[in-house]
Scaffold this active site. Structure first.
Site, short mmCIF file in Angstrom:
data_model
loop_
_atom_site.label_atom_id
_atom_site.label_comp_id
_atom_site.label_asym_id
_atom_site.label_seq_id
_atom_site.Cartn_x
_atom_site.Cartn_y
_atom_site.Cartn_z
N LYS A 53 0.87 -0.92 -0.13
CA LYS A 53 0.02 -0.06 -0.17
C LYS A 53 0.98 1.25 0.11
CE LYS A 53 -3.92 -2.49 1.97
NZ LYS A 53 -4.49 -2.98 3.38
N GLN A 97 -5.16 -2.27 9.48
CA GLN A 97 -4.71 -3.44 8.60
C GLN A 97 -5.36 -4.62 9.68
OE1 GLN A 97 -3.53 -3.92 5.97
NE2 GLN A 97 -3.89 -6.10 5.82
N ASP A 120 -11.43 2.03 3.43
CA ASP A 120 -11.50 0.45 3.59
C ASP A 120 -13.08 0.13 3.47
OD1 ASP A 120 -9.36 -1.34 3.33
OD2 ASP A 120 -8.87 -1.20 5.43
N1 GUN Z 1 -6.74 -7.83 5.64
C1 GUN Z 1 -7.05 -8.20 4.61
N2 GUN Z 1 -7.54 -7.63 3.62
C2 GUN Z 1 -7.75 -6.25 4.30
C3 GUN Z 1 -7.94 -5.07 3.65
O1 GUN Z 1 -8.63 -4.85 2.69
N3 GUN Z 1 -8.20 -4.03 4.54
C4 GUN Z 1 -7.67 -4.29 5.89
N4 GUN Z 1 -7.55 -3.08 6.59
N5 GUN Z 1 -7.17 -5.32 6.27
C5 GUN Z 1 -7.35 -6.36 5.67
#
Ligand code: GUN
Length: 292
Positions: A53, A97, A120
Site C-alpha cells: 500500500k 490492517q 476500507d
Molecule cells: N486484511 C485483509 N484484507 C484487508 C483489507 O482490505 N483491509 C484491511 N484493513 N485489512 C485487511
C-alpha cells in the site's frame, strides 16, 4: 478459449489515471492526497500488504504514513491513535490492517473510524450506505472485482453469480454489489454450511471464490465457459523456490483455467485491483473534503 483478467496490467493503467489527477491537483496548488495505515503486530502477510500500500501510494504521488504498533498495545491506546487520525486534517483516509491481535475488539476499533476517512469501507455507516445504494466507500476487494468486470466489459446482466465465502471484507459486499443495478446479477451466496456446494457452483455464470482455502475449487465445481474470480492468496511452502514458498489461490488453476471463458490469475488478478481501489477511495475522500 480462456482469457485472462489481467489485474496487474489494469492496475498499472488505473494508477496512471490516478497519478494524472494528482498531478493536475498539484498544478493548481493543492497538496497530494494522504493515506495512512495502522499496522499492529508482526503478522508477515499484513506487513507485506501494508508495504504494498505504501509503495503504490508513492507511485501515484500520494503521501503515505504507517503507524507500526506493538502486538501488545492496549485497545485504549489504539483507539486514541484512531481518534488522532480522525481529527488530522492532513490525512484524507486511513485503514487499520486486519486481523488485529485477539485481545483487541476488532468491531469496536472499526466503529471508531470516521466514516469520512474509512477508505476500507468497513464501518457500519459505509456498509449501510453501500447496501442502500447511496454514496459510500466500498470495500476494496469487491470494488476491485467490480472494476475488473467493468473494464473488461464482461456481460453480467441477468447472469447467475455464485459467491463462495461470506466474510465482511469480501463475500458479503461482493454479493450485494453484484445484485445491484450496475451488474444486475442473480446472486447465490454460499458458505461453509452450504449443502451440495459443487452442484451450486456448477450453476454459476460468474463464480467469485473467497473462501480462504488453498485450491478449494476444482474443475468439477465449475461450469464450462464460466467467468471465475479467485480472491484467495496463500503462501505454500516450496523448497524449490528461492523465497521458500509459492503462491496459490482458492481455485485449482491447473485444472480449472482451461474450462473458463475468463479467469483471474493468482498472483496478478484481484490483488493489484484491491490496492488500486484503496487508492481510488482515498482520492475520493480527498476530493470530497476539498470539493474538487
Ligand atoms: N486484511 C485483509 N484484507 C484487508 C483489507 O482490505 N483491509 C484491511 N484493513 N485489512 C485487511
Amino acid at each position: 478459449m480462456t482469457q485472462i483478467l489481467d489485474g496487474k496490467a489494469l492496475s498499472l493503467r488505473i494508477k496512471d489515471e490516478i497519478a494524472n489527477e494528482v498531478r493536475a491537483f498539484a498544478a493548481t496548488g493543492h497538496r497530494p492526497p494522504h493515506l495512512a495505515a495502522i499496522l499492529v503486530g508482526n503478522d508477515g502477510a499484513s506487513q507485506t500488504y501494508v508495504a504494498n500500500k505504501e509503495k503504490s501510494s508513492a507511485e501515484v504521488g500520494f503521501l503515505s504514513s504507517v503507524y507500526r504498533l506493538d502486538e501488545n498495545i492496549d485497545e485504549a491506546e489504539l483507539l486514541k491513535i484512531i481518534d488522532f487520525l480522525n481529527r488530522d486534517d492532513e490525512v484524507d483516509g486511513f485503514i487499520v490492517q486486519l486481523p488485529l491481535p485477539k485481545h483487541i475488539d476488532e468491531q469496536k476499533v472499526i466503529n471508531a473510524i470516521s466514516s469520512d476517512k474509512d477508505v476500507d469501507g468497513f464501518t457500519p455507516v459505509n456498509i449501510g450506505r453501500m447496501v442502500l445504494g447511496q454514496d459510500a466507500f466500498v470495500p476494496a476487494t469487491p470494488m476491485g472485482i467490480c472494476t475488473l468486470l467493468q473494464r473488461y466489459n464482461i456481460p453480467t446482466e441477468g447472469m447467475h453469480c455464485v459467491v463462495v465465502g461470506r466474510s465482511n471484507i469480501v463475500g458479503t459486499p461482493a454479493a450485494n454489489l453484484m445484485s445491484r443495478k450496475a451488474f444486475n446479477c442473480t446472486v447465490t451466496m454460499c458458505h461453509s454450511r452450504t449443502r451440495n456446494l459443487p452442484e451450486i457452483t456448477r450453476q454459476a455464470d460468474i463464480l467469485i471464490v473467497a473462501i480462504g482455502k488453498p485450491e478449494f475449487v476444482g474443475a468439477d465445481m465449475v461450469k464450462p465457459d464460466a467467468v471465475v474470480i479467485d480472491v484467495g492468496i496463500h503462501r505454500i511452502p516450496d523448497a524449490s523456490k528461492k523465497s521458500g514458498f509459492h503462491l496459490c489461490g482458492d481455485v485449482k488453476h491447473s485444472e480449472v483455467d482451461s474450462k473458463c471463458s475468463w479467469v483471474t490469475p493468482v498472483p496478478g488478478g484481484v490483488g493489484p485491483l484491491t490496492i488500486v481501489s484503496l487508492l481510488q477511495n482515498t482520492l475520493l475522500a480527498y476530493k470530497k473534503k476539498y470539493s474538487l
